[in-house]
Design a protein around this motif. Sequence first.
Motif, PDB file in Angstrom:
ATOM      1  N   THR A 138      38.918  31.454  49.695  1.00 44.81           N
ATOM      2  CA  THR A 138      38.755  30.295  50.555  1.00 44.81           C
ATOM      3  C   THR A 138      38.336  29.107  49.717  1.00 44.81           C
ATOM      4  O   THR A 138      37.653  29.251  48.694  1.00 44.81           O
ATOM      5  N   LEU A 139      38.771  27.914  50.133  1.00 45.07           N
ATOM      6  CA  LEU A 139      38.453  26.666  49.455  1.00 45.07           C
ATOM      7  C   LEU A 139      37.436  25.901  50.291  1.00 45.07           C
ATOM      8  O   LEU A 139      37.632  25.704  51.491  1.00 45.07           O
ATOM      9  N   LEU A 164      35.306  27.462  45.218  1.00 45.77           N
ATOM     10  CA  LEU A 164      36.226  28.542  45.568  1.00 45.77           C
ATOM     11  C   LEU A 164      35.420  29.823  45.742  1.00 45.77           C
ATOM     12  O   LEU A 164      34.526  30.119  44.937  1.00 45.77           O
ATOM     13  N   MET A 165      35.722  30.572  46.797  1.00 41.45           N
ATOM     14  CA  MET A 165      35.100  31.873  47.008  1.00 41.45           C
ATOM     15  C   MET A 165      36.207  32.908  47.032  1.00 41.45           C
ATOM     16  O   MET A 165      37.032  32.917  47.953  1.00 41.45           O
ATOM     17  N   PHE A 166      36.247  33.750  46.004  1.00 43.33           N
ATOM     18  CA  PHE A 166      37.299  34.744  45.848  1.00 43.33           C
ATOM     19  C   PHE A 166      36.750  36.150  46.034  1.00 43.33           C
ATOM     20  O   PHE A 166      35.644  36.470  45.577  1.00 43.33           O
ATOM     21  N   ALA A 167      37.562  36.994  46.682  1.00 39.48           N
ATOM     22  CA  ALA A 167      37.265  38.423  46.766  1.00 39.48           C
ATOM     23  C   ALA A 167      38.123  39.150  45.749  1.00 39.48           C
ATOM     24  O   ALA A 167      39.337  38.913  45.662  1.00 39.48           O
ATOM     25  N   VAL A 199      32.624  39.489  45.427  1.00 38.71           N
ATOM     26  CA  VAL A 199      32.888  38.077  45.727  1.00 38.71           C
ATOM     27  C   VAL A 199      32.300  37.215  44.621  1.00 38.71           C
ATOM     28  O   VAL A 199      31.168  37.444  44.168  1.00 38.71           O
ATOM     29  N   ARG A 200      33.080  36.218  44.197  1.00 42.97           N
ATOM     30  CA  ARG A 200      32.608  35.273  43.182  1.00 42.97           C
ATOM     31  C   ARG A 200      32.741  33.857  43.711  1.00 42.97           C
ATOM     32  O   ARG A 200      33.748  33.517  44.349  1.00 42.97           O
ATOM     33  N   TRP A 201      31.714  33.047  43.444  1.00 43.54           N
ATOM     34  CA  TRP A 201      31.763  31.618  43.720  1.00 43.54           C
ATOM     35  C   TRP A 201      32.181  30.921  42.434  1.00 43.54           C
ATOM     36  O   TRP A 201      31.561  31.110  41.376  1.00 43.54           O
ATOM     37  N   ALA A 210      44.930  35.498  52.148  1.00 48.35           N
ATOM     38  CA  ALA A 210      44.756  36.813  51.526  1.00 48.35           C
ATOM     39  C   ALA A 210      46.123  37.427  51.289  1.00 48.35           C
ATOM     40  O   ALA A 210      47.063  37.185  52.035  1.00 48.35           O
ATOM     41  N   ILE A 211      46.207  38.226  50.239  1.00 42.38           N
ATOM     42  CA  ILE A 211      47.454  38.935  49.968  1.00 42.38           C
ATOM     43  C   ILE A 211      47.310  40.420  50.265  1.00 42.38           C
ATOM     44  O   ILE A 211      48.256  41.184  50.103  1.00 42.38           O
ATOM     45  N   GLU A 212      46.115  40.839  50.707  1.00 43.28           N
ATOM     46  CA  GLU A 212      45.892  42.189  51.200  1.00 43.28           C
ATOM     47  C   GLU A 212      45.088  42.099  52.487  1.00 43.28           C
ATOM     48  O   GLU A 212      44.214  41.235  52.621  1.00 43.28           O
ATOM     49  N   ASP A 213      45.373  42.981  53.419  1.00 40.98           N
ATOM     50  CA  ASP A 213      44.701  42.967  54.708  1.00 40.98           C
ATOM     51  C   ASP A 213      43.484  43.879  54.651  1.00 40.98           C
ATOM     52  O   ASP A 213      43.614  45.104  54.562  1.00 40.98           O
TER      53      ASP A 213
END
Length: 381
Positions: free
Chosen positions: A276-277, A263-266, A212-214, A292-295
């Motif tokens: 998420t924004l 922004l918090m991206f996985a 995860v990156r902020w 998400a584009i993957e479950d």
Amino acid sequence: MTATIHPTTASIPAVTWNALLPSISGKPDNPFLDHAFFLALEQSGSATARTGWQPQHIVLERDGSPVALMPLYLKSHSQGEYVFDYAWADAYQRAGGDYYPKLQSSVPFTPVTAPKLLVPSADPALKRALLTTAETLARQRHASSVHATFVPEAEADLASDAGWLHRVDTQYHWHNEGFASFEEFLGTLSSRHRKITRRERRDALGADGLTVRWITGADIQEHHWDEFFAFYQDTGSRKWGRPYLTRSFFSLLSASMADRVVLMFAYDGDRAIAGTLNLLGSDTLYGRYWGAIEDVPFLHFELCYYQAIDFAIAHKLKTVEAGAQGEHKLARGYVPTPTHSIHWIEHPALRQAIADYLSQERTAVLREQHLLDEMTPFKKQ
């Protein structure tokens, strides 16, 4: 004193608008009230007359100087509000009335509590003048009603004294008790909930080796918005709806308010698969859009709730507001919090019917909140 009704956000200078907002160090306390946020909604085509959000912003002036502001829209529907009045509209229209247009004071598409009677002097007379102006405008526009949603309780009390109806609902917020780490926060939970939380976090990231990156401020690039918009559209399609916000909205938001965007991206390797924004207030992190584009099991909880807590602790923020509804937030340490809205109804019979309904609804909501307070995951004293 005079009232001017502005048909666009752009017709009000940003310096005039923002000077009427609560602020800290010259910056609006709540990012969603910033002129730049409303302007991005307008310029991107997200909230315009074409989409059913015609600005009718009220500015009061005394001797030529602005003294009060009420963000306001003339609406032809009830979408994007999160305080639902569809049953009211249906009842009035079955009785032969026209519920639409109506006037709506809110931040479009955003269930965030923030003042809507914006008066730097806090003069109650000026706040009442905004309410009276909105009532007069409703009659001039042949609107059935005026609604101000997600207002502070003090504004709801003032409006109630002025004859408006008061509605109560529930959101779930996390409160920082001065925690030094997520583990310290976990120490306030019962043993069972500590185990569940650790397992959810482990399963969300550990099994697939996700990171995860902020991402905030100048680090936000256009490719991040391309990725996030794909997540955002996926959420809309899962709900069988059309996303309210256009792709250009996010670029405009970033151009004017990047320092307030988180922004918090996985990532699966170098590939972003969910995000998420969040928007950053003076003491609050506001979580808003997710996709998400993957479950991946529990990844929604990780990005939207646990990472938000991590961020709040790291930046010594008091609160995380994670959006509307969602009793599932309760088990993640987010506690029930009352929200308030106010409603002026022109037709006497419709007003009385809604008043009777709201009286019963408030009792039920407050009873439910009391029960939910007993179901929090914290250790019992």
